[in-house]
Scaffold this motif. Structure first.
Motif, mmCIF file in Angstrom:
data_model
loop_
_atom_site.group_PDB
_atom_site.id
_atom_site.type_symbol
_atom_site.label_atom_id
_atom_site.label_comp_id
_atom_site.label_asym_id
_atom_site.label_seq_id
_atom_site.Cartn_x
_atom_site.Cartn_y
_atom_site.Cartn_z
ATOM 1 N N SER A 274 0.839 -1.200 0.000
ATOM 2 C CA SER A 274 0.000 0.000 0.000
ATOM 3 C C SER A 274 0.877 1.254 0.000
ATOM 4 O O SER A 274 0.368 2.373 -0.001
ATOM 5 C CB SER A 274 -0.943 0.007 1.206
ATOM 6 N N GLY A 275 2.188 1.057 -0.014
ATOM 7 C CA GLY A 275 3.137 2.164 -0.081
ATOM 8 C C GLY A 275 3.617 2.377 -1.512
ATOM 9 O O GLY A 275 3.039 1.833 -2.460
ATOM 10 N N PRO A 276 4.706 3.148 -1.668
ATOM 11 C CA PRO A 276 5.139 3.537 -3.025
ATOM 12 C C PRO A 276 5.925 2.437 -3.751
ATOM 13 O O PRO A 276 7.021 2.677 -4.253
ATOM 14 C CB PRO A 276 6.008 4.767 -2.766
ATOM 15 N N PHE A 277 5.385 1.241 -3.759
ATOM 16 C CA PHE A 277 6.075 0.101 -4.374
ATOM 17 C C PHE A 277 5.102 -0.745 -5.199
ATOM 18 O O PHE A 277 3.903 -0.764 -4.915
ATOM 19 C CB PHE A 277 6.697 -0.800 -3.295
ATOM 20 N N THR A 278 5.661 -1.459 -6.172
ATOM 21 C CA THR A 278 4.858 -2.418 -6.933
ATOM 22 C C THR A 278 5.301 -3.823 -6.527
ATOM 23 O O THR A 278 6.323 -3.991 -5.848
ATOM 24 C CB THR A 278 5.091 -2.255 -8.442
ATOM 25 N N ARG A 279 4.568 -4.812 -6.984
ATOM 26 C CA ARG A 279 4.971 -6.195 -6.685
ATOM 27 C C ARG A 279 6.309 -6.516 -7.341
ATOM 28 O O ARG A 279 7.106 -7.264 -6.806
ATOM 29 C CB ARG A 279 3.903 -7.172 -7.179
ATOM 30 N N SER A 280 6.540 -5.939 -8.513
ATOM 31 C CA SER A 280 7.829 -6.174 -9.183
ATOM 32 C C SER A 280 8.966 -5.635 -8.323
ATOM 33 O O SER A 280 10.016 -6.275 -8.207
ATOM 34 C CB SER A 280 7.866 -5.485 -10.545
ATOM 35 N N HIS A 281 8.746 -4.454 -7.735
ATOM 36 C CA HIS A 281 9.781 -3.902 -6.839
ATOM 37 C C HIS A 281 10.062 -4.897 -5.706
ATOM 38 O O HIS A 281 11.213 -5.148 -5.352
ATOM 39 C CB HIS A 281 9.311 -2.583 -6.197
ATOM 40 N N TYR A 282 8.989 -5.430 -5.151
ATOM 41 C CA TYR A 282 9.126 -6.340 -3.999
ATOM 42 C C TYR A 282 9.892 -7.607 -4.409
ATOM 43 O O TYR A 282 10.820 -8.031 -3.716
ATOM 44 C CB TYR A 282 7.728 -6.690 -3.473
ATOM 45 N N ILE A 283 9.489 -8.182 -5.532
ATOM 46 C CA ILE A 283 10.130 -9.431 -5.983
ATOM 47 C C ILE A 283 11.607 -9.174 -6.303
ATOM 48 O O ILE A 283 12.495 -9.901 -5.852
ATOM 49 C CB ILE A 283 9.387 -10.003 -7.213
ATOM 50 N N LEU A 284 11.855 -8.113 -7.074
ATOM 51 C CA LEU A 284 13.244 -7.830 -7.470
ATOM 52 C C LEU A 284 14.119 -7.473 -6.258
ATOM 53 O O LEU A 284 15.292 -7.829 -6.211
ATOM 54 C CB LEU A 284 13.285 -6.709 -8.513
ATOM 55 N N SER A 285 13.514 -6.798 -5.291
ATOM 56 C CA SER A 285 14.305 -6.448 -4.099
ATOM 57 C C SER A 285 14.708 -7.706 -3.336
ATOM 58 O O SER A 285 15.809 -7.784 -2.790
ATOM 59 C CB SER A 285 13.524 -5.502 -3.178
ATOM 60 N N ASN A 286 13.814 -8.694 -3.336
ATOM 61 C CA ASN A 286 14.169 -9.952 -2.672
ATOM 62 C C ASN A 286 15.297 -10.664 -3.392
ATOM 63 O O ASN A 286 16.210 -11.195 -2.768
ATOM 64 C CB ASN A 286 12.935 -10.866 -2.591
ATOM 65 N N ILE A 287 15.219 -10.653 -4.717
ATOM 66 C CA ILE A 287 16.283 -11.298 -5.504
ATOM 67 C C ILE A 287 17.615 -10.584 -5.263
ATOM 68 O O ILE A 287 18.657 -11.217 -5.073
ATOM 69 C CB ILE A 287 15.911 -11.294 -7.018
ATOM 70 N N CYS A 288 17.564 -9.249 -5.276
ATOM 71 C CA CYS A 288 18.810 -8.494 -5.043
ATOM 72 C C CYS A 288 19.348 -8.772 -3.640
ATOM 73 O O CYS A 288 20.564 -8.898 -3.452
ATOM 74 C CB CYS A 288 18.569 -6.996 -5.203
#
Lengths: 253, 311
Positions: A93-107
């Motif tokens: 619900s913040g300034p992020f998308t699911r792609s941001h979340y997934i990619l941040s986990n990978i990084c």
């Protein structure tokens, strides 16, 4: 700052607790310096590619792959904790998308995997320095192994975390799966001489491919088989990454 | 321009309609209360408004942005405190504020300043070094609400923010929110506590079974229903025959509960009360307590939900 970097920063902060650091450092050290030297009289030289390694060197190099696998558990734990403690919805619900979340986990997995590999390589260096053959060709292979291995095991841990809600279920499944990977692999002992069904199981295990690639990079023994193992590793990492991403995309609130 | 513009919004899960064709408009700088019984569709509505789930039908504009087409732009401008707790278990209160601010790209210096201010405003000094997992439910809730003010926003969604708070902390939070509204913030507020809505909200919508039953200001709602008075009578002993005794009394609605509690709603309450007392006296029914209840939001809420179609 890019949203993915902000999330990686947050992921690393919440993951680096004393328990995790002990798990990441003390545990491999005990293996390398206690088990390595204790088993050395029982296990004589281990053939690897064109080389004959002594057991402590074999084990220390295997521990790099093992530690990469262990460190990627973080990914599953982050996702599982975020769901359990309401942070997944809060982030979404913040300034992020699911792609941001997934990619941040990978990084995050990549960063922790590389840091973990470097740490064990540094600690294990006195044990395997006599056999080391670094070159411009071998170092990228080690980095390749660390990154693809991180993505592979991180994706697997993520898949498990999206399917399980109870802490007991999550712990039991993840520990069982990773215990199987750890001991049915060439991380601790060579595949040669292992009874047949178990030997086949060794080569159904991605950790075997990861430690073989890391060892090939460290000891400079790159064969056609190792190149095949790199391809298998990359293929499996890609498949599991796609599955994990799809499951994370469909994760309900 | 309205801050929230909802038109014919619906959300279906299979054949079940969780939210059914709702429309509403929230003006900037107001506190909009969203009330409804459990399972009425409040949380589903809030999840659509905060872009967590897409609507099945209808249009949704948040701060002038099409929230279905551009949810990320909406998320940059809103704050959300969801009903369920959300926290980083291993971080201390002050560290979790700092990290949350960092996630919203608030500069480090500003994060430090805001953390100190929020710790002061929300009385968190004594727990600032405690890990979130070691806090009580009420403390955790206070931290969760306070944390949302680490970043700037034009619109804040609060889904039952006072659950678990003691009366003092609850009042302090409501007063803090009132101050924030004075600075221009718009708040979309759901609660079960009607006195809170009455204290805080400029306008109220009541939702039941996925449909908006009414939208009005608290005063207008009270004046709409204020001509009806409520009288409560508690009997000394349980009497099952009392319902039959009072069934002949007209011009009122009488509710019976547990054989000892009688609630009477009537526009001619004085006349009705006299007849009720006479009937009870004639039948030797002893009264323990009698009170006249002024029309409050809770009474209106219960009446609206009870009188809604299908109920």
């Amino acid at each position: 700052m890019h949203p993915i970097i902000r999330l990686v920063n947050r992921n690393i902060t919440i993951s680096l607790n004393p328990g995790f650091l002990i798990w990441q450092i003390i545990f491999p050290l005990i293996y390398i310096f206690v088990a390595g030297f204790a088993y050395a009289p029982l296990i004589s030289n281990v053939p690897f590619g064109t080389k004959d390694l002594d057991y402590p060197a074999f084990l220390a190099s295997g521990m790099i792959g093992f530690n990469i696998m262990n460190s990627t558990l973080v990914s599953g734990i982050i996702i599982w904790n975020d769901r359990r403690h309401g942070m997944f919805e809060q982030i979404m619900s913040g300034p992020f998308t699911r792609s941001h979340y997934i990619l941040s986990n990978i990084c995050t997995i990549g960063v922790i995997g590389l840091a973990s590999a470097s740490l064990i390589a540094l600690v294990g260096y006195p044990v395997f320095f006599e056999s080391v053959e670094f070159s411009l060709a071998t170092i990228p292979i080690i980095v390749f192994g660390a990154i693809t291995g991180s993505i592979l095991f991180g994706s697997l841990a993520s898949i498990i975390s999206t399917r399980l809600r109870s802490s007991e279920g999550f712990n039991v499944v993840i520990n069982t799966v990773f215990l199987f990977f750890a001991f049915v692999s060439t991380a601790f002992y060579p595949a040669q001489g292992v009874p047949e069904p178990l030997r086949t199981a060794f080569f159904l295990n991605p950790l075997t491919y990861l430690v073989d690639v890391i060892r090939a990079g460290i000891f400079g023994s790159i064969t056609e088989f190792v190149i095949l193992e790199m391809l298998v590793l990359a293929g499996m990492a890609a498949i599991l990454f796609v599955i994990a991403s799809k499951l994370l995309t469909r994760l309900d609130f | 321009m309205s801050c929230i513009g909802v038109s014919h919004l619906s959300k279906s899960y299979g054949s079940t309609k969780a939210v059914d064709d709702i429309s509403l408009s929230v003006r900037p700088g107001q506190v909009f209360g969203f009330l409804g019984p459990n399972g009425a569709g409040k949380s589903t509505t809030i999840k659509m408004l905060t872009t967590l789930i897409p609507p099945s039908e209808g249009s949704l504009s948040i701060l002038g942005i099409d929230a279905v087409a551009d949810p990320l732009r909406v998320r940059h401008k809103i704050g959300v405190v969801l009903q369920q707790p959300s926290y980083e278990p291993t971080l201390s209160v002050e560290k979790s504020f700092d990290k949350y601010g960092m996630m919203w790209d608030v500069p480090k210096k500003e994060r430090k300043k805001r953390t100190e201010q929020l710790i002061l405003d929300f009385d968190l000094e004594h727990i600032r070094k405690k890990r979130n997992e070691d806090l009580s439910i009420g403390q955790r809730r206070r931290v969760q609400v306070a944390r949302e003010f680490m970043h700037d926003m034009d619109l804040l969604f609060l889904d039952e923010p006072t659950v678990g708070l003691d009366p003092g902390a609850r009042r302090k939070l409501l007063d803090y929110l009132k101050k924030k509204v004075e600075t221009g913030l718009t708040i979309f507020y759901t609660t079960h506590i009607l006195s809170e809505a009455e204290y805080l909200c400029d306008e109220i919508a009541i939702i039941d079974r996925g449909r908006i039953v009414t939208v009005d200001t608290p005063d207008a709602l009270k004046s709409r229903f204020g001509n009806k008075k409520t009288i409560r009578i508690r009997l000394q002993e349980k009497r099952q025959d009392v319902q039959g005794m009072l069934s002949g009394i007209s011009d009122c609605e009488i509710d019976f509960e547990g054989g000892t509690n009688i609630t009477i709603h009537s526009e001619q309450s004085e006349m009705v009360l006299l007849r009720v007392l006479e009937t009870l006296s004639n039948n030797s029914v002893d009264i323990e307590d009698l009170s006249a209840v002024p029309t409050n939001l809770e009474e209106i809420f219960l009446r609206m939900v009870r009188d809604a179609p299908d109920n």
